[in-house]
Design an enzyme around this catalytic site. Structure first.
Site, PDB file in Angstrom:
ATOM      1  N   GLY A 282     -23.721 -31.617 -51.296  1.00 57.96           N
ATOM      2  CA  GLY A 282     -23.864 -30.425 -52.104  1.00 57.96           C
ATOM      3  C   GLY A 282     -25.179 -29.737 -51.784  1.00 57.96           C
TER       4      GLY A 282
ATOM      5  CE  LYS B 244     -25.843 -36.543 -57.205  1.00 61.67           C
ATOM      6  NZ  LYS B 244     -25.362 -36.169 -58.565  1.00 61.67           N
TER       7      LYS B 244
ATOM      8  CG  ASP C 233     -20.797 -29.113 -63.046  1.00 65.46           C
ATOM      9  OD1 ASP C 233     -19.977 -28.170 -63.113  1.00 65.46           O
ATOM     10  OD2 ASP C 233     -21.276 -29.514 -61.967  1.00 65.46           O
TER      11      ASP C 233
END
Length: 291
Positions: free
Chosen positions: A45, A65, A151
């Site tokens: 992303g 991540k 989100d």
């Protein structure tokens, strides 16, 4: 209306096997990313990358991540989370320049990609009820500890052992009455509640709106607002014109009403996730039970 559109555009230990529950009683502070063997990139992303990795000292596969930074708020939220439909966080690495969140690996990928792989084929009723319950339970749990995810969307639901689990708490906030969003925390247009677009205000009820879109995806297998040219147009349609995803004509009336209730313009008129769960668990949405 021009003022609104201008606002929208301007935002632009020992070696053994561990189960997730054994690992994450408390999030570990891991000394170095060198404890992990990176296998391949799972996703990228704007501000993060996710890798499938092997935690060599423990002999398990994890998701690593890599983030630009891990805020105190995000760490506090991750420390609070403990639910079977939330992706487990095992530890963090905070040695600059390496900032990583080490998490449970979901071999099934995202719900969004899974639905795309079905080429429009709908889920069976049993499958729909099961995954809708999983998705809703995650939102209910967050509301119970006063966290707004901000989100909620199908790309943030991951599939592991035929369960849905919610991930990505980078924009989440503790909130009892709603919380504002900064210009960097935009959300995702196709799932955003109108108050998030107009006022940059997110809350547990905004999460319910977004959950309604995910439930629509689970029923239809489609992409919300697929006909829009870009995310600015989606924002305009939702916030100004009151447009919502098109519900198919063959949708049972109880399920249709549930979606519409989630998408109420007035956030205070939307149901709670607990309300939704009761209807889902009692299979009261009008879908045949053996299809």
């Amino acid at each position: 209306m021009k003022k609104l559109l201008d606002k929208i555009k301007g935002r632009v230990q020992p070696s053994k096997s561990y189960t997730p529950l054994e690992i994450n009683n408390n999030i570990e502070e891991i000394s170095s990313i060198k404890q992990f063997k990176m296998l391949h990139v799972c996703g990228q992303g704007t501000f993060s990358s996710v890798y499938k990795a092997e935690w060599t000292e423990r002999g398990i596969i994890v998701a690593a991540k890599k983030v630009l930074a891990l805020t105190t708020n995000e760490r506090e939220i991750l420390d609070r989370l403990k639910n079977e439909h939330i992706i487990e966080t095992y530890g963090t690495i905070l040695q600059s320049p390496d900032h990583y969140i080490i998490m449970e690996y979901a071999a099934g990928g995202s719900l969004y990609n899974y639905l795309r792989s079905r080429n429009g084929d709908r889920l069976t009723s049993e499958h729909f009820y099961r995954w809708t319950e999983h998705a809703t339970e995650a939102v209910r749990y967050l509301g119970s500890i006063h966290i707004a995810h901000r989100d909620i969307k199908s790309p943030n639901y991951l599939i592991t052992e035929n369960q849905l689990k919610l991930c990505d708490f980078g924009t989440a906030k503790f909130s009892k009455k709603g919380t504002s969003m900064t210009s960097q925390e935009k959300g995702s247009a196709a799932w955003m509640a109108p108050e998030m677009i107009r006022d940059r205000l997110a809350s547990e009820k905004s999460d319910v709106y977004s959950l309604g879109v995910v439930i629509w995806e689970l029923f239809t297998g489609g992409i919300p607002h697929a006909g829009a040219d870009n995310h600015y147009q989606i924002m305009w349609l939702v916030a100004v014109n009151g447009v919502r995803p098109t519900i198919p004509e063959d949708c049972p009336a109880p399920l249709r009403q549930l979606m519409k209730d989630c998408w109420e313009e007035d956030r205070y008129s939307r149901p709670t996730a607990e309300d939704l769960l009761q209807k889902i668990r009692t299979k009261s949405l009008g879908l045949p039970l053996f299809v």
